[in-house]
Design a protein around this motif. Structure first.
Motif, PDB file in Angstrom:
ATOM      1  N   ARG A 111      21.509  32.475 -16.699  1.00 46.95           N
ATOM      2  CA  ARG A 111      21.532  32.953 -15.315  1.00 46.95           C
ATOM      3  C   ARG A 111      23.000  33.169 -14.962  1.00 46.95           C
ATOM      4  N   ALA A 112      23.342  34.366 -14.509  1.00 45.65           N
ATOM      5  CA  ALA A 112      24.758  34.687 -14.254  1.00 45.65           C
ATOM      6  C   ALA A 112      25.378  33.714 -13.258  1.00 45.65           C
ATOM      7  N   ALA A 113      24.584  33.263 -12.285  1.00 43.13           N
ATOM      8  CA  ALA A 113      25.120  32.343 -11.274  1.00 43.13           C
ATOM      9  C   ALA A 113      25.542  31.013 -11.883  1.00 43.13           C
ATOM     10  N   ASP A 114      24.893  30.618 -13.008  1.00 45.81           N
ATOM     11  CA  ASP A 114      25.237  29.350 -13.651  1.00 45.81           C
ATOM     12  C   ASP A 114      26.460  29.461 -14.554  1.00 45.81           C
ATOM     13  N   ALA A 115      26.863  30.691 -14.863  1.00 47.89           N
ATOM     14  CA  ALA A 115      27.967  30.884 -15.815  1.00 47.89           C
ATOM     15  C   ALA A 115      29.039  31.766 -15.210  1.00 47.89           C
ATOM     16  N   ALA A 116      29.303  31.554 -13.925  1.00 47.25           N
ATOM     17  CA  ALA A 116      30.265  32.394 -13.218  1.00 47.25           C
ATOM     18  C   ALA A 116      31.697  31.921 -13.382  1.00 47.25           C
ATOM     19  N   ASP A 117      31.902  30.681 -13.840  1.00 45.97           N
ATOM     20  CA  ASP A 117      33.267  30.217 -14.065  1.00 45.97           C
ATOM     21  C   ASP A 117      33.335  29.463 -15.379  1.00 45.97           C
ATOM     22  N   LEU A 118      34.554  29.274 -15.851  1.00 46.26           N
ATOM     23  CA  LEU A 118      34.762  28.745 -17.196  1.00 46.26           C
ATOM     24  C   LEU A 118      34.511  27.248 -17.310  1.00 46.26           C
ATOM     25  N   SER A 119      34.243  26.575 -16.213  1.00 44.93           N
ATOM     26  CA  SER A 119      33.957  25.135 -16.283  1.00 44.93           C
ATOM     27  C   SER A 119      32.489  24.858 -16.568  1.00 44.93           C
ATOM     28  N   ALA A 120      31.669  25.944 -16.641  1.00 43.48           N
ATOM     29  CA  ALA A 120      30.227  25.757 -16.794  1.00 43.48           C
ATOM     30  C   ALA A 120      29.883  25.156 -18.144  1.00 43.48           C
ATOM     31  N   ARG A 121      28.912  24.256 -18.138  1.00 45.23           N
ATOM     32  CA  ARG A 121      28.322  23.707 -19.352  1.00 45.23           C
ATOM     33  C   ARG A 121      26.812  23.895 -19.230  1.00 45.23           C
ATOM     34  N   LEU A 122      26.207  24.527 -20.239  1.00 45.38           N
ATOM     35  CA  LEU A 122      24.794  24.884 -20.166  1.00 45.38           C
ATOM     36  C   LEU A 122      24.038  24.241 -21.309  1.00 45.38           C
ATOM     37  N   SER A 123      22.790  23.842 -21.008  1.00 43.72           N
ATOM     38  CA  SER A 123      21.932  23.222 -22.019  1.00 43.72           C
ATOM     39  C   SER A 123      21.124  24.295 -22.740  1.00 43.72           C
ATOM     40  N   VAL A 124      21.163  24.271 -24.062  1.00 47.23           N
ATOM     41  CA  VAL A 124      20.416  25.233 -24.875  1.00 47.23           C
ATOM     42  C   VAL A 124      18.999  24.703 -25.064  1.00 47.23           C
ATOM     43  N   ILE A 125      17.991  25.460 -24.580  1.00 49.94           N
ATOM     44  CA  ILE A 125      16.610  24.955 -24.595  1.00 49.94           C
ATOM     45  C   ILE A 125      15.725  25.652 -25.631  1.00 49.94           C
ATOM     46  N   GLY A 126      16.304  26.577 -26.434  1.00 48.22           N
ATOM     47  CA  GLY A 126      15.496  27.239 -27.454  1.00 48.22           C
ATOM     48  C   GLY A 126      16.172  28.484 -27.986  1.00 48.22           C
ATOM     49  N   GLU A 127      15.393  29.270 -28.727  1.00 47.02           N
ATOM     50  CA  GLU A 127      15.932  30.430 -29.428  1.00 47.02           C
ATOM     51  C   GLU A 127      14.998  31.623 -29.265  1.00 47.02           C
ATOM     52  N   VAL A 128      15.601  32.822 -29.100  1.00 50.81           N
ATOM     53  CA  VAL A 128      14.836  34.062 -28.936  1.00 50.81           C
ATOM     54  C   VAL A 128      15.278  35.040 -30.021  1.00 50.81           C
ATOM     55  N   ALA A 129      14.343  35.397 -30.898  1.00 50.84           N
ATOM     56  CA  ALA A 129      14.627  36.381 -31.944  1.00 50.84           C
ATOM     57  C   ALA A 129      13.873  37.671 -31.642  1.00 50.84           C
ATOM     58  N   ALA A 130      14.322  38.788 -32.251  1.00 48.08           N
ATOM     59  CA  ALA A 130      13.626  40.061 -32.077  1.00 48.08           C
ATOM     60  C   ALA A 130      12.188  39.931 -32.559  1.00 48.08           C
ATOM     61  N   GLY A 131      11.255  40.383 -31.740  1.00 50.61           N
ATOM     62  CA  GLY A 131       9.844  40.319 -32.112  1.00 50.61           C
ATOM     63  C   GLY A 131       9.179  38.993 -31.800  1.00 50.61           C
ATOM     64  N   ARG A 132       9.941  38.046 -31.262  1.00 53.95           N
ATOM     65  CA  ARG A 132       9.358  36.742 -30.930  1.00 53.95           C
ATOM     66  C   ARG A 132       9.779  36.348 -29.511  1.00 53.95           C
ATOM     67  N   PRO A 133       8.999  36.780 -28.513  1.00 54.28           N
ATOM     68  CA  PRO A 133       9.345  36.489 -27.111  1.00 54.28           C
ATOM     69  C   PRO A 133       9.401  34.980 -26.846  1.00 54.28           C
ATOM     70  N   PHE A 134      10.231  34.609 -25.870  1.00 52.86           N
ATOM     71  CA  PHE A 134      10.432  33.208 -25.484  1.00 52.86           C
ATOM     72  C   PHE A 134       9.344  32.821 -24.492  1.00 52.86           C
ATOM     73  N   GLY A 135       8.743  31.686 -24.701  1.00 51.42           N
ATOM     74  CA  GLY A 135       7.614  31.304 -23.849  1.00 51.42           C
ATOM     75  C   GLY A 135       7.990  30.492 -22.627  1.00 51.42           C
ATOM     76  N   ARG A 136       9.282  30.299 -22.377  1.00 51.21           N
ATOM     77  CA  ARG A 136       9.696  29.456 -21.245  1.00 51.21           C
ATOM     78  C   ARG A 136      10.585  30.253 -20.294  1.00 51.21           C
ATOM     79  N   THR A 137      10.772  29.705 -19.123  1.00 49.69           N
ATOM     80  CA  THR A 137      11.659  30.305 -18.127  1.00 49.69           C
ATOM     81  C   THR A 137      13.004  29.596 -18.154  1.00 49.69           C
ATOM     82  N   ILE A 138      14.074  30.367 -18.060  1.00 46.51           N
ATOM     83  CA  ILE A 138      15.422  29.800 -18.014  1.00 46.51           C
ATOM     84  C   ILE A 138      15.671  29.264 -16.604  1.00 46.51           C
TER      85      ILE A 138
END
Length: 403
Positions: free
Chosen positions: A59-86
């Motif tokens: 979400r752009a609002a969560d990564a608007a400055d360089l102090s942001a730290r974000l939790s990685v909750i999964g992986e999205v590859a071509a042909g395999r849609p992500f089943g969760r909401t960010i």
């Protein structure tokens, strides 16, 4: 019969030359065929918003400055849609072509992040919409992207495939039969006897026709008799040819029997002499649905007439939008003499100066039997009837010959 102007002769040849019937062909067979129908997209491309880069969907609002730290909750590859909401403070590893997960509105490229376990730090702030290909950015279902009458290029086939078309409707290829006449002709590779010459015209004529998308039939060389010539005409008709090209026997000598043979077979001739050089003794007529063009026997005359008249006819029967040759302007590279009542097509070398100006220099010898000078030419300088002498540097119209 008076000499027919070139423009009138071409108009007569193209009169009623409607596109031939259409057929469906697979994409791999459609290259350089002419589309018979508009082609609309059967799907939207891309169908959903997709990542344009390898990185992280955020979400752009969560990564608007360089102090942001974000939790990685999964992986999205071509042909395999992500089943969760960010959600807030979250990110998903994503690869090029992956569908943007719900909740995400930006992608931070991999190079602008540092990962530590399931957490990423960013080295460049995210911007909403960055590195995302929106749904339909290429095209949308129903968009007409390929128009009837175009000759399909390699890129068009890729586009048609992306629009989900495994086949395309194209016009049938014109079938061109080539018949040479002349007792003096022998085939390449043989030793000519006294007064014999090696047959060459048909090779250029068939190649020219094939380059324009036609299928060709080689009817060989007929002897200088009415019986042999009419046999060739009948074989062309029986083959289903759309166009019969004869080469030789088109002038008024006692042994030039093509006109006599054509008329004996029921061909109605529209003309048999044109006000042009090379190629005055040229004929045109029809035998039922088959169109007939009688070319001179001299190889340069044969080729120039085929280029000027056969090529537009093939294009018209093929359903092409662009039928006529495109004239360009060039400067003469040498003086040109005054012209008589015949329109001249001077074989010429074409060069481009550094400033983009084309220079057309007529070759040294314009005799209609000299193939070496034709092969050395890249274009034709057009000199209208009764054109006055033109000095070097004068503007002239030219036609480019095929490369």
């Amino acid at each position: 019969m008076a000499l027919m102007p070139v423009a009138d002769a071409l108009a007569a040849i193209l009169d009623g030359a409607d596109p031939l019937g259409e057929e469906m062909v697979a994409l791999d067979a459609a290259f350089h065929r002419t589309l018979a129908r508009d082609v609309a997209a059967r799907r939207t491309q891309p169908p959903q918003a997709m990542s344009a880069m390898d990185g992280y969907a955020v979400r752009a609002a969560d990564a608007a400055d360089l102090s942001a730290r974000l939790s990685v909750i999964g992986e999205v590859a071509a042909g395999r849609p992500f089943g969760r909401t960010i959600g807030k403070g979250e990110a998903a590893r994503i690869f090029t072509g992956g569908v943007i997960p719900d909740g995400a509105d930006a992608v931070i490229i991999q190079e602008d992040t540092r990962r530590n376990g399931d957490t990423i730090a960013i080295t460049e702030a995210a911007t909403k919409g960055r590195h995302i290909r929106p749904a339909g950015v290429d095209f949308r279902e129903g968009d007409v992207l390929l128009a009837r009458g175009i000759r399909l290029a390699d890129r068009d086939l890729s586009l048609a495939a992306a629009m989900n078309h495994p086949q395309l409707a194209v016009y049938r290829r014109p079938k061109v039969a080539v018949l040479a006449t002349g007792d003096e002709l022998v085939m390449p590779g043989t030793t000519p006897g006294p007064a014999q010459i090696v047959y060459s015209n048909g090779y250029a004529l068939r190649a020219l026709a094939r380059a324009e998308g036609a299928d060709t039939i080689d009817l060989g060389v007929a002897a200088d008799t009415v019986a042999a010539t009419t046999d060739g005409i009948r074989r062309a008709r029986d083959s289903g040819a759309d166009i019969l090209i004869t080469s030789g026997g088109a002038s008024v000598g006692d042994h030039d029997l093509v006109k006599q043979s054509l008329e004996a077979e029921g061909v109605t001739l529209a003309f048999w002499r044109i006000a042009m050089r090379p190629g005055k003794p040229m004929m045109h007529g029809r035998l039922g649905a088959m169109r007939v063009i009688g070319l001179p026997g001299n190889p340069v005359s044969s080729y120039v007439c085929a280029y000027l008249f056969l090529v537009p006819l093939i294009r018209a029967l093929s359903g092409r939008k662009a039928v006529h040759h495109t004239r360009e302007t060039a400067l003469l590279g040498r003086d040109a003499a005054a012209n008589d009542q015949r329109e001249d097509y001077l074989r010429a070398r074409i060069e481009k100066r550094r400033d983009g100006q084309l220079i057309a220099t007529p070759v040294d010898r314009q005799d209609s039997s000299l193939l070496g000078f034709l092969a050395a030419a890249q274009g034709l300088v057009i000199r209208p009837p009764f054109a006055p002498a033109a000095a070097k540097g004068s503007e002239v119209d030219i036609l480019r010959l095929p490369e």
